[in-house]
Design an enzyme around this catalytic site. Structure first.
Site, PDB file in Angstrom:
ATOM      1  N   GLU A 284      45.707  33.410  35.253  1.00 36.07           N
ATOM      2  CA  GLU A 284      44.983  33.058  36.475  1.00 36.07           C
ATOM      3  C   GLU A 284      44.789  31.547  36.576  1.00 36.07           C
ATOM      4  O   GLU A 284      44.922  30.962  37.656  1.00 36.07           O
ATOM      5  CB  GLU A 284      43.621  33.763  36.482  1.00 36.07           C
ATOM      6  CG  GLU A 284      42.967  33.858  37.849  1.00 36.07           C
ATOM      7  CD  GLU A 284      41.776  34.802  37.827  1.00 36.07           C
ATOM      8  OE1 GLU A 284      41.808  35.821  38.543  1.00 36.07           O
ATOM      9  OE2 GLU A 284      40.809  34.526  37.090  1.00 36.07           O
ATOM     10  N   GLU A 287      48.005  30.062  37.588  1.00 36.46           N
ATOM     11  CA  GLU A 287      48.255  30.322  39.004  1.00 36.46           C
ATOM     12  C   GLU A 287      47.450  29.379  39.887  1.00 36.46           C
ATOM     13  O   GLU A 287      47.949  28.870  40.903  1.00 36.46           O
ATOM     14  CB  GLU A 287      47.905  31.776  39.327  1.00 36.46           C
ATOM     15  CG  GLU A 287      48.208  32.173  40.770  1.00 36.46           C
ATOM     16  CD  GLU A 287      47.797  33.604  41.077  1.00 36.46           C
ATOM     17  OE1 GLU A 287      47.955  34.006  42.248  1.00 36.46           O
ATOM     18  OE2 GLU A 287      47.297  34.306  40.179  1.00 36.46           O
ATOM     19  N   CYS A 304      39.793  40.154  38.960  1.00 36.86           N
ATOM     20  CA  CYS A 304      39.514  41.087  37.875  1.00 36.86           C
ATOM     21  C   CYS A 304      38.491  42.158  38.223  1.00 36.86           C
ATOM     22  O   CYS A 304      38.304  43.109  37.466  1.00 36.86           O
ATOM     23  CB  CYS A 304      39.079  40.346  36.610  1.00 36.86           C
ATOM     24  SG  CYS A 304      37.750  39.199  36.871  1.00 36.86           S
ATOM     25  N   SER A 324      44.117  36.113  43.512  1.00 33.04           N
ATOM     26  CA  SER A 324      45.047  35.935  42.394  1.00 33.04           C
ATOM     27  C   SER A 324      45.843  37.215  42.171  1.00 33.04           C
ATOM     28  O   SER A 324      45.306  38.326  42.235  1.00 33.04           O
ATOM     29  CB  SER A 324      44.273  35.586  41.120  1.00 33.04           C
ATOM     30  OG  SER A 324      45.107  35.694  39.985  1.00 33.04           O
ATOM     31  N   LYS A 363      36.573  50.861  37.964  1.00 35.04           N
ATOM     32  CA  LYS A 363      37.719  50.780  37.054  1.00 35.04           C
ATOM     33  C   LYS A 363      38.486  52.101  36.994  1.00 35.04           C
ATOM     34  O   LYS A 363      39.680  52.126  36.697  1.00 35.04           O
ATOM     35  CB  LYS A 363      37.255  50.384  35.651  1.00 35.04           C
ATOM     36  CG  LYS A 363      36.841  48.926  35.502  1.00 35.04           C
ATOM     37  CD  LYS A 363      38.044  48.002  35.598  1.00 35.04           C
ATOM     38  CE  LYS A 363      37.658  46.547  35.435  1.00 35.04           C
ATOM     39  NZ  LYS A 363      38.815  45.650  35.661  1.00 35.04           N
ATOM     40  N   GLU A 366      40.830  51.855  39.826  1.00 33.32           N
ATOM     41  CA  GLU A 366      41.838  50.837  39.528  1.00 33.32           C
ATOM     42  C   GLU A 366      42.933  51.404  38.636  1.00 33.32           C
ATOM     43  O   GLU A 366      44.128  51.178  38.868  1.00 33.32           O
ATOM     44  CB  GLU A 366      41.176  49.648  38.842  1.00 33.32           C
ATOM     45  CG  GLU A 366      42.152  48.537  38.468  1.00 33.32           C
ATOM     46  CD  GLU A 366      41.488  47.417  37.678  1.00 33.32           C
ATOM     47  OE1 GLU A 366      41.393  46.299  38.218  1.00 33.32           O
ATOM     48  OE2 GLU A 366      41.071  47.663  36.532  1.00 33.32           O
ATOM     49  N   GLU A 371      50.586  51.143  41.549  1.00 31.33           N
ATOM     50  CA  GLU A 371      51.337  50.023  40.981  1.00 31.33           C
ATOM     51  C   GLU A 371      51.090  49.854  39.480  1.00 31.33           C
ATOM     52  O   GLU A 371      51.804  49.102  38.808  1.00 31.33           O
ATOM     53  CB  GLU A 371      50.995  48.715  41.712  1.00 31.33           C
ATOM     54  CG  GLU A 371      49.526  48.360  41.760  1.00 31.33           C
ATOM     55  CD  GLU A 371      48.830  48.863  43.012  1.00 31.33           C
ATOM     56  OE1 GLU A 371      47.898  48.183  43.491  1.00 31.33           O
ATOM     57  OE2 GLU A 371      49.208  49.945  43.517  1.00 31.33           O
ATOM     58  N   CYS A 510      29.537  42.360  35.679  1.00 27.34           N
ATOM     59  CA  CYS A 510      29.817  43.586  34.924  1.00 27.34           C
ATOM     60  C   CYS A 510      28.646  44.034  34.071  1.00 27.34           C
ATOM     61  O   CYS A 510      28.519  45.220  33.751  1.00 27.34           O
ATOM     62  CB  CYS A 510      31.031  43.391  34.031  1.00 27.34           C
ATOM     63  SG  CYS A 510      32.519  42.904  34.915  1.00 27.34           S
TER      64      CYS A 510
END
Length: 600
Positions: A284, A287, A304, A324, A363, A366, A371, A510
């Site tokens: 990241e 990037e 994230c 990102s 999560k 996710e 993908e 989190c």
């Protein structure tokens, strides 16, 4: 101002409620719907009854204490035979149309309704009308959260959190009378609605009406199957929260006991998501520099947090190019486990099952994104929240206090820097990135490793960092989706210019994720202690920058090549999708009042 509670003179401030003052002076009054730290006191449960007598009056009244202001000279009784009888009756009525299959409920043993029933001395429920709860909605469409209205007691806490704290407003009051329940806006199933799976509603639900999708049985099946290689990863924020369920102080780091408990469960491989948190910073951060130096889409947003990604896909698809492309640490770990780790340990990836222990309900969703899969199935097979993991340990007869501390398996994906540890709190990803970006640009470390401007708890924080003599980066941090929306609007309107933005869906990040341990009668009461615990891990770390993690360096040398290289881009990056719903017709005030009148 002065009044009397149970004949004891006490002082209070104007507009303080009877319940708030009683609590502050050590008088216990049972309650179910009230949640003071989010200013929620609808008085719907009718359990917090007290007897009051105003000065100059001989008349006594029974009132709900959560929404009754204390008055000068008022006399309050919290314990009388009549109050006890009325409270017991009210709990009986709450249970009358409540699904009482408690043994199979995810809140078994940790249910506020059960607590109140015990307090009022309920021994038998005389009234039971199962035909009411059997007709109520059970929505299991979401991969993150289950909505079981057969258990709803209509406290409306979830509405307050979803609407006032998160600003998502996916939940509504539907139907009326005895059929009243928590519905989803536009009568959609959760998976098709604006719900982002953050799970904050599950933190405040006093019963099992809103809960995380329970995947414990799947994990037990994997653990008991000798053909399966179970690979566990543990998120940063879990280690300073799990202990609360086993009598440890809030914020205490129980990493060693956690690993030891996994070993007792029979886990085959135990590694740390902190390792891939360091890895994400490398990707990241690179990037960000590439975008800054080559004129890429700016500002760049962190990626994230799956709750934030869901929110962006559903509400701001125009921002997807800004996010990102780096996968989250969880998903980076999953794909590396079934490629790099399988290769290094000579394991068959088809037989490997990656199990995450996460502070987050989103999560779960996710991990199921299309993908994030390969010929070997999903990169991450199952996600357990911190709460689920706690339940799993208790079911297997493992008490964390009795476990001998142990270490993560070495040497593949277990070491981590202090920068990775602070991923678990708001501003932590940004601070970790700053440490590495500064080094990459200057080939020397940031003079002050603790970047104080990012460590506040304001919902939106903006800071600048001089990364080179002639280049300054403006950083922005937001936690909670309501704050995220405000920040996005400021950026899009031109009011705020920034280069790098960190957004965490959950208030506090989190550490207060939707899958963390609950605190009864309060919302995220342990958040600051957990945050302090994460900062302590960083402070004690011998390595505090992601780029100095030797295992990460070895991974690039032996397997990935370089950050943003062909292989790392293929394995560690992703794409996003426009999932915005077609706008529904806005309601006028006349429509709203008409709906209210119909409910009345």
């Amino acid at each position: 101002m002065k009044a009397f509670i149970n004949s004891k003179e006490i002082e209070f401030r104007e507009n303080d409620t009877v319940l708030a003052v009683a609590k502050s002076h050590g008088f216990f009054i049972p309650s179910l719907c009230e949640l003071a730290d989010i200013c929620h006191a609808p008085g719907t449960c009718r359990v917090c009854l007290v007897q009051i007598q105003r000065p100059g009056s001989e008349i006594t009244q029974i009132v709900t204490s959560c929404n009754t202001p204390l008055e000068e000279g008022m006399r309050v009784l919290t314990r009388t035979p009549e109050l006890r009888r009325m409270q017991r009756l009210q709990v009986e009525l709450l249970l009358a149309d409540h699904n009482q299959d408690c043994a199979s409920c995810i809140r078994h043993g940790n249910c506020e309704l059960q607590d109140v029933a015990q307090f009022v001395g309920l021994e038998l429920t005389r009234y039971r009308y199962p035909h009411f709860f059997k007709q109520r909605t059970q929505d299991k469409s979401s991969s993150c959260v289950v909505r079981d209205m057969s258990k709803c007691i209509r406290c409306f806490r979830c509405l307050s959190v979803c609407r006032e704290i998160q600003g998502v407003d996916a939940l509504v009051i539907s139907k009326k009378g005895l059929e009243t329940e928590i519905g989803v806006r536009d009568s959609l199933p959760l998976n098709a609605s604006d719900c982002v799976g953050c799970g904050q509603c599950t933190l405040v639900c006093p019963v099992g009406a809103l809960a995380e999708k329970n995947d414990i049985e799947q994990v037990i099946d994997y653990l008991y199957d000798p053909e399966i290689v179970t690979v566990f990863q543990v998120a940063p924020a879990v280690r300073t929260a799990l202990g609360e369920d086993f009598g440890f102080a809030a914020g205490e780091n129980v990493q060693g006991q956690l690993v030891g408990a996994l070993q007792k469960l029979g886990a085959d491989i135990i590694q740390d998501t902190n390792f891939t948190a360091d890895l994400v910073i490398m990707e990241e951060g690179s990037e960000l520099l590439q975008r800054v130096q080559n004129g890429g889409t700016m500002p760049m947003f962190t990626s994230c947090c799956p709750g934030w990604v869901n929110f962006a896909e559903k509400n701001h698809p125009e921002l997807l190019p800004n996010i990102s492309s780096a996968r989250s640490p969880q998903q980076c770990f999953g794909v590396l486990a079934k490629t790099y780790m399988a290769e290094q340990m000579e394991k068959d990836p088809a037989k490997m099952r990656v199990i995450s222990i996460m502070p987050c309900t989103a999560k779960k969703g996710e991990a199921q994104r299309a993908e994030f899969s390969s010929e070997y199935g999903r990169d991450v097979d199952v996600v357990l929240t911190t709460r689920e993991f706690s339940l799993l340990l208790k079911r297997e007869g493992i008490h964390l206090r009795d476990v001998t501390p142990s270490e993560f398996d070495a040497p593949l994906m277990s070491s981590y820097s202090g920068a990775a540890a602070i991923f678990g709190t708001t501003g932590g990803v940004m601070e970790a990135a700053v440490r590495t970006v500064y080094y990459v640009l200057n080939q020397k470390e940031l003079p002050q490793i603790v970047f104080t401007p990012l460590r506040g708890m304001e919902n939106i924080r903006v800071a600048t960092v001089q990364v080179t003599p002639d280049r300054e980066l403006t950083l922005a941090v937001a936690h909670s989706l309501k704050a995220a929306e405000t920040l996005v609007q400021s950026i899009q309107s031109g009011e705020l210019h920034c280069d790098f933005v960190e957004i965490m869906a959950c208030p506090g990040g989190c550490m207060c994720g939707g899958g963390q341990p609950r605190t009864k009668h309060s919302y995220n009461a342990s958040g600051l202690a957990r945050r302090k615990g994460l900062f302590a891990i960083d402070e004690k770390a011998t390595v505090r920058q992601s780029h100095k993690n030797k295992m990460v360096q070895y991974l690039y040398e032996q397997f990935l090549g370089e950050p943003l290289g062909e292989k790392s881009h293929h394995l560690l990056h992703t794409t996003y999708s426009d999932r915005k719903q077609q706008d529904t017709q806005a309601m006028t005030m006349e429509d709203i009042w008409q709906e209210v009148e119909e409910r009345i």
